[in-house]
Design a protein around this motif. Sequence first.
Motif, PDB file in Angstrom:
ATOM      1  N   ARG A 116      -0.044 -10.432   5.934  1.00 48.78           N
ATOM      2  CA  ARG A 116       0.143  -9.808   4.623  1.00 48.78           C
ATOM      3  C   ARG A 116      -0.467  -8.403   4.541  1.00 48.78           C
ATOM      4  O   ARG A 116       0.200  -7.453   4.111  1.00 48.78           O
ATOM      5  CB  ARG A 116      -0.449 -10.708   3.540  1.00 48.78           C
ATOM      6  CG  ARG A 116      -0.088 -10.271   2.120  1.00 48.78           C
ATOM      7  CD  ARG A 116      -0.563 -11.286   1.098  1.00 48.78           C
ATOM      8  NE  ARG A 116      -0.034 -10.981  -0.218  1.00 48.78           N
ATOM      9  CZ  ARG A 116       1.152 -11.361  -0.655  1.00 48.78           C
ATOM     10  NH1 ARG A 116       1.931 -12.057   0.142  1.00 48.78           N
ATOM     11  NH2 ARG A 116       1.567 -11.031  -1.864  1.00 48.78           N
ATOM     12  N   ASP A 117      -1.699  -8.248   4.964  1.00 49.42           N
ATOM     13  CA  ASP A 117      -2.347  -6.939   4.875  1.00 49.42           C
ATOM     14  C   ASP A 117      -1.607  -5.902   5.713  1.00 49.42           C
ATOM     15  O   ASP A 117      -1.412  -4.765   5.282  1.00 49.42           O
ATOM     16  CB  ASP A 117      -3.805  -7.035   5.325  1.00 49.42           C
ATOM     17  CG  ASP A 117      -4.682  -7.764   4.324  1.00 49.42           C
ATOM     18  OD1 ASP A 117      -4.236  -7.970   3.175  1.00 49.42           O
ATOM     19  OD2 ASP A 117      -5.809  -8.136   4.692  1.00 49.42           O
ATOM     20  N   GLN A 118      -1.214  -6.308   6.912  1.00 48.24           N
ATOM     21  CA  GLN A 118      -0.510  -5.387   7.801  1.00 48.24           C
ATOM     22  C   GLN A 118       0.837  -4.974   7.220  1.00 48.24           C
ATOM     23  O   GLN A 118       1.225  -3.807   7.300  1.00 48.24           O
ATOM     24  CB  GLN A 118      -0.312  -6.051   9.169  1.00 48.24           C
ATOM     25  CG  GLN A 118       0.298  -5.153  10.228  1.00 48.24           C
ATOM     26  CD  GLN A 118       0.220  -5.765  11.607  1.00 48.24           C
ATOM     27  OE1 GLN A 118      -0.840  -6.210  12.060  1.00 48.24           O
ATOM     28  NE2 GLN A 118       1.360  -5.806  12.288  1.00 48.24           N
ATOM     29  N   GLU A 119       1.548  -5.935   6.613  1.00 52.83           N
ATOM     30  CA  GLU A 119       2.839  -5.621   6.005  1.00 52.83           C
ATOM     31  C   GLU A 119       2.685  -4.700   4.800  1.00 52.83           C
ATOM     32  O   GLU A 119       3.490  -3.782   4.586  1.00 52.83           O
ATOM     33  CB  GLU A 119       3.546  -6.921   5.612  1.00 52.83           C
ATOM     34  CG  GLU A 119       4.008  -7.736   6.808  1.00 52.83           C
ATOM     35  CD  GLU A 119       4.403  -9.156   6.445  1.00 52.83           C
ATOM     36  OE1 GLU A 119       5.049  -9.826   7.280  1.00 52.83           O
ATOM     37  OE2 GLU A 119       4.062  -9.615   5.338  1.00 52.83           O
ATOM     38  N   GLN A 120       1.639  -4.934   4.006  1.00 52.48           N
ATOM     39  CA  GLN A 120       1.377  -4.060   2.863  1.00 52.48           C
ATOM     40  C   GLN A 120       1.063  -2.642   3.328  1.00 52.48           C
ATOM     41  O   GLN A 120       1.556  -1.660   2.744  1.00 52.48           O
ATOM     42  CB  GLN A 120       0.226  -4.604   2.029  1.00 52.48           C
ATOM     43  CG  GLN A 120       0.562  -5.847   1.220  1.00 52.48           C
ATOM     44  CD  GLN A 120      -0.629  -6.349   0.440  1.00 52.48           C
ATOM     45  OE1 GLN A 120      -1.757  -6.336   0.930  1.00 52.48           O
ATOM     46  NE2 GLN A 120      -0.395  -6.793  -0.776  1.00 52.48           N
TER      47      GLN A 120
ATOM     48  N   GLU B  96       2.865  -5.641  -5.264  1.00 55.78           N
ATOM     49  CA  GLU B  96       1.474  -5.271  -5.019  1.00 55.78           C
ATOM     50  C   GLU B  96       1.374  -3.887  -4.391  1.00 55.78           C
ATOM     51  O   GLU B  96       0.490  -3.096  -4.725  1.00 55.78           O
ATOM     52  CB  GLU B  96       0.820  -6.314  -4.113  1.00 55.78           C
ATOM     53  CG  GLU B  96       0.673  -7.685  -4.777  1.00 55.78           C
ATOM     54  CD  GLU B  96       0.238  -8.765  -3.788  1.00 55.78           C
ATOM     55  OE1 GLU B  96      -0.084  -8.418  -2.632  1.00 55.78           O
ATOM     56  OE2 GLU B  96       0.226  -9.954  -4.178  1.00 55.78           O
ATOM     57  N   VAL B  97       2.310  -3.585  -3.479  1.00 52.83           N
ATOM     58  CA  VAL B  97       2.272  -2.301  -2.780  1.00 52.83           C
ATOM     59  C   VAL B  97       2.567  -1.136  -3.719  1.00 52.83           C
ATOM     60  O   VAL B  97       1.947  -0.083  -3.631  1.00 52.83           O
ATOM     61  CB  VAL B  97       3.275  -2.307  -1.604  1.00 52.83           C
ATOM     62  CG1 VAL B  97       3.445  -0.903  -1.019  1.00 52.83           C
ATOM     63  CG2 VAL B  97       2.833  -3.281  -0.523  1.00 52.83           C
ATOM     64  N   ILE B  98       3.505  -1.332  -4.637  1.00 48.15           N
ATOM     65  CA  ILE B  98       3.930  -0.206  -5.494  1.00 48.15           C
ATOM     66  C   ILE B  98       3.111  -0.087  -6.772  1.00 48.15           C
ATOM     67  O   ILE B  98       3.352   0.815  -7.576  1.00 48.15           O
ATOM     68  CB  ILE B  98       5.428  -0.305  -5.844  1.00 48.15           C
ATOM     69  CG1 ILE B  98       5.701  -1.520  -6.739  1.00 48.15           C
ATOM     70  CG2 ILE B  98       6.272  -0.333  -4.574  1.00 48.15           C
ATOM     71  CD1 ILE B  98       7.137  -1.580  -7.266  1.00 48.15           C
ATOM     72  N   ALA B  99       2.154  -0.970  -6.957  1.00 50.25           N
ATOM     73  CA  ALA B  99       1.293  -0.874  -8.150  1.00 50.25           C
ATOM     74  C   ALA B  99       0.630   0.494  -8.187  1.00 50.25           C
ATOM     75  O   ALA B  99      -0.013   0.924  -7.224  1.00 50.25           O
ATOM     76  CB  ALA B  99       0.246  -1.978  -8.120  1.00 50.25           C
TER      77      ALA B  99
END
Length: 278
Positions: free
Chosen positions: A30-34, A65-68
């Motif tokens: 998850r962290d890597q993809e974000q 979460e990424v575009i927040a």
Amino acid sequence: MTRLVTFADGTTVPALGQGAWEIGDDPAWRDQEQQALSRGIDLGMTLIDTAELYGDGRSERLVGEVIAGRRDEVFIVSKVRPENASEMKMMLACERSLERLKIDRLDLYLLHWEGNVPLEETVEAFRELMDEGMIARWGVSNLDLDAMERLMQIDGAEDCAVNQLLYNLGSRGVEYDLLPWMQARDMPMMAYSPLGRGGLLEHPLILDIANRHSAEPAQVALAAVLRHDGVIAIPKAGSVEHVEANADALDIQFDPEDLERLDQTFPPPTQAVPLDII
């Protein structure tokens, strides 16, 4: 990002975006993809494609979460399942997607593929969502030429902004009829799985051309897709290194020898073929 594609309404988006299929499924990544998606936005790959189907909403949540805090920087695309494409169900499906993405409007909402709901009803549902301000524009995915011609007979279908299709060097069938048909109507094609599957990036010719250009095989595959007018590629990248490599695909300029060799090894269609879908 210097290469843009223009929708019929005048909106421009980067020719190279980011796909989010199979992203968010494994917590370990998850962290890597974000980080990869965020880095892609930094590099100008601001179009992000997801769908309610992907991970049963997990992809949309991760994208949200990424575009927040960066909503004004991105162009968000999501897709509705065919079984949710009716007037009664689409608004609820769209509301759920918006909630997972934590935004109040989709920039583009697509019918994932044609199902049992009549296209007339789906078009009307899209129009209602636009009237409600929940989506800015709508389009389709995985519709072949026959389906697109049927769609265009429906009142309001002239607003269809895009058709998202499987397109890569190993799957060029759309070049025969569907892509020219769309280009004649200023309707961009969004190419999913532009890097192919089944070892395309390990093909000796791809490796050789990549070596000649001091590039990565994925960059060659993307450049081959992006050489056509009106095409938007949405590769998935699971790491920062991968997304940075994808971004450099725009720098590749094929010479006539490259193009001749690519066409010999991955020949363009000489007749209509059934639409490839995965």
